[in-house]
Design an enzyme around this catalytic site. Structure first.
Site, PDB file in Angstrom:
ATOM      1  N   ASP A   1      -8.602  -6.294  -4.964  1.00 49.23           N
ATOM      2  CA  ASP A   1      -8.420  -5.032  -4.239  1.00 49.23           C
ATOM      3  C   ASP A   1      -8.898  -3.874  -5.105  1.00 49.23           C
ATOM      4  O   ASP A   1      -8.582  -3.804  -6.294  1.00 49.23           O
ATOM      5  CB  ASP A   1      -6.939  -4.844  -3.900  1.00 49.23           C
TER       6      ASP A   1
ATOM      7  N   SER B   1       0.810  -1.204   0.000  1.00 48.69           N
ATOM      8  CA  SER B   1       0.000   0.000   0.000  1.00 48.69           C
ATOM      9  C   SER B   1       0.852   1.266   0.000  1.00 48.69           C
ATOM     10  O   SER B   1       1.660   1.468  -0.893  1.00 48.69           O
ATOM     11  CB  SER B   1      -0.970  -0.055   1.179  1.00 48.69           C
TER      12      SER B   1
ATOM     13  N   HIS C   1      -6.400  -6.852  -0.954  1.00 45.78           N
ATOM     14  CA  HIS C   1      -5.361  -5.849  -0.724  1.00 45.78           C
ATOM     15  C   HIS C   1      -4.212  -6.433   0.092  1.00 45.78           C
ATOM     16  O   HIS C   1      -3.063  -6.018  -0.061  1.00 45.78           O
ATOM     17  CB  HIS C   1      -5.995  -4.662   0.021  1.00 45.78           C
TER      18      HIS C   1
END
Length: 638
Positions: free
Chosen positions: A386, A184, A448
């Site tokens: 995601d 991320s 994710h």
């Protein structure tokens, strides 16, 4: 006779000065931490069996502002063809790397808020694992509230300082092959740290001292790299996934937000910031449209729903156990959490996120070509389900990126590297694509947090990326194939033992330990010299005492000091040093593996093993778009 004797006031003064020097030297010795001070001797809720070899605690990176970063280090369980260390970072900004440690790639997972279980896909099989809460104020890390960071180069400078001081404590790891991994917003952190390390390695002093850090690669999942391509990927992604129908009433609001973002990016004229408020509204519009009877799509896994407006903030399910566990007094004690850390652990710090809004830093995508051309290998991977950092945006910015004489995955002008099918233990897992030092992996049916969904597959990816080869070790390799080919043998779930490589590592650890003993011994030597000097002084006086009957009468203040008192004091110091050395040896030098005692199947033989409170920071800095806080419609890139 009296002319040969020091005056009474001088004798008294000498004793006082000796006492002061001994106290100061003792304090310095006690305050200079060594590896043993960070050794984790027990971990509440640990599974049955010996404990993993690990260290944890704080390292100061900013004395002026009381800035301390927290780390948790796990020693590798086995050594394959070379020694490696992987440093893991989560994103946010302001979200704790304990997410990665306890829910993704670390050796333990939470069964509930008081019981741990082993993670059979842990990344510590053939690599040392180091988790760091950063920037300051994140997770267990802390700093004065007015000193949170704002820019990526500040963050990178802090991290290099952390590494310098960490390697001073653990010199045996300084010459490992070094890798960074994360997910991320770590897609911003990691390239900046990598560049700072390469810049450090050019320093003449570092070169002369042979203290180069061997940065080999970066491995980043569902990363946030390039705002232009990634913001503009939201609309095509929801169309591709069938979440919204093209030209429907629901789509119109999302399309308007998309158009506003395009206009804003055009106005920026190439000077696009990492965070663009106007473009964040695209994701907000998608979540609003998905709201049905108080439930919305999970932005981290579009196959799931969550209560509105959390929309994924309550996910993954292990999260509900994480904060209660990490706030327990016995856990914070085991992990050596400083008393200066006044508040309980939180997953994502709103105050840190509010402060960390880079205005000067360019997006990290601009750094990747230079890193690739410098010889640093980069692996990017995406979970296909995601939304927030989706694979379409990642693939788009890769295709536009130019480095090493080519564009994207070009092998030659107009010829692109093929997407190679990946199967894991007979199941379709995703695909690989590689060119000119860059590897891309798409994980089918993953979120994710890819390692949360597929821990063992993610470890297989790591072993391939690190070049782990267990051919000379033995063990049962995993059936992992790319286009039907197995490639280098790696193992997941079966823990082989190294022989020659392990012996070399033992010799390396032994040399590093003597270096650490010598370093800590410099301070101890001061104490010994002072004590020896004092002993010599009193020995001389004792002889004078035997030679002249007036000696004791002239210096009555010394009557209570026997000949054995200083040696006893020195022996107490020595006993503490021996205990510290034993703890250091237990934590650093135990035999890594035991071939004779190994049982078949997965083994763990190398295990040598607060209440939450709303802070003033959280009141003054409410959660923002990047924060991961329950009950907020934010877009946290954790």
């Amino acid at each position: 006779m009296s002319s040969c004797q020091p005056p009474p006031f001088l004798s008294s003064m000498v004793v006082r000065w000796l006492s002061v020097w001994i106290i100061l030297a003792s304090s310095a010795f006690a305050s200079a931490k060594c590896a043993a001070d960070y050794y984790v001797r027990s971990l509440p809720g640990q599974p049955e069996g010996p404990l993993l070899k690990m260290h944890a605690g704080h390292i100061e990176v900013d004395h002026e502002n009381n800035g301390n970063l927290f780390f948790w280090h796990f020693q590798n369980r086995h050594i394959a063809n070379r020694q490696r260390t992987v440093i893991w970072l989560n994103g946010g900004p302001g979200c704790s790397s304990m997410d990665g440690a306890m829910m993704e790639v670390g050796p333990y997972r939470l069964k509930d808020d008081h019981t741990l279980k082993y993670n059979e896909g842990s990344w510590d099989e053939f690599a040392n694992l180091l988790f760091v809460d950063q920037p300051v104020g994140t997770g267990y890390s802390y700093a004065n509230t007015n000193s949170y960071l704002h820019e990526l180069d500040e963050m990178a400078a802090h991290f290099v300082t952390f590494m310098e001081r960490w390697f001073e404590l653990f010199p045996e790891y300084e010459h490992d092959d070094l890798y960074f991994a994360g997910e991320s917003y770590a897609g911003q952190y990691i390239p900046y740290i990598a560049k700072a390390i390469l810049d450090r390695n050019k320093n003449e002093t570092v070169i002369a001292q042979r203290r180069l850090w061997h940065l080999k690669g970066l491995l980043i999942g569902n990363g946030w790299f390039s705002p232009v391509e990634q913001y503009l990927s939201y609309l095509p992604y929801v169309y591709k996934e069938g979440m919204v129908k093209n030209d429907s009433d629901e789509a119109k609001g999302i399309e308007r937000a998309h158009s506003d973002c395009v206009a804003e990016l055009d106005r920026a004229k190439g000077d696009v910031k990492i965070h663009v408020d106007v473009c964040e509204k695209i994701l907000s519009a998608i979540l609003d449209v998905s709201n049905k009877s108080g439930h919305c799509v999970n932005m981290y896994d579009v196959r799931l729903t969550d209560t509105f407006p959390s929309c994924g903030m309550n996910w993954p399910p292990d999260l509900k156990h994480l904060a209660p566990y990490l706030r327990r007094d016995d856990v914070t004690s085991a992990l050596h959490i400083n008393k200066d850390k006044k508040t309980g652990w939180t997953e994502c710090a709103g105050a840190v996120s509010s402060s960390f809004r880079p205005r000067k830093s360019k997006p990290s995508a601009d750094l990747l070509p230079g890193l690739l051309e410098s010889g640093v290998r980069i692996g990017l991977f995406s979970g296909a389900k995601d939304l927030i950092c989706n694979h379409i945006g990642t693939e788009e910015f890769i295709n536009k990126m130019e480095w090493s004489g080519g564009k994207g995955f070009e092998l030659s002008p107009g010829v692109w590297a093929p997407r190679r099918d990946w199967t894991f233990e007979g199941e379709t897992a995703g695909y690989y694509q590689e060119a000119r030092n860059l590897t891309y992996v798409l994980f089918y049916n993953a979120s994710h947090m890819v390692p949360f969904d597929y821990a063992r597959r993610s470890r297989d990816m790591l072993d391939r990326f690190l070049g782990v080869d267990i051919t000379s070790i033995g063990g049962n390799p995993t059936d992992s194939r790319i286009d039907g080919e197995k490639g280098a043998l790696t193992s997941v779930g079966n823990h082989p033992n190294s022989t020659l490589a392990e012996q070399r590592e033992k010799e390396k650890l032994k040399a590093a330990t003597w270096k650490a003993y010598y370093k800590s011994g410099e301070v101890a030597l001061v104490v010994v010299v002072i004590a020896a000097g004092a002993w010599g002084f009193f020995l001389w006086r004792s002889r004078r005492q035997r030679q002249g009957s007036g000696y004791l009468g002239i210096y009555p203040s010394l009557n209570g000091l026997s000949s054995g008192s200083l040696p006893r004091y020195r022996n107490k110091r020595s006993s503490r040093d021996i205990e510290a050395a034993a703890e250091f040896e237990a934590s650093e030098l135990e035999t890594l593996h035991d071939m004779d005692d190994r049982s078949p199947g997965p083994s763990r033989d190398n295990y040598s093993v607060g209440e939450d409170s709303e802070t003033e920071d959280e009141k003054r800095y409410p959660p923002t778009d990047f924060d991961r806080q329950d009950g907020t419609p934010s877009a946290s890139r954790t």
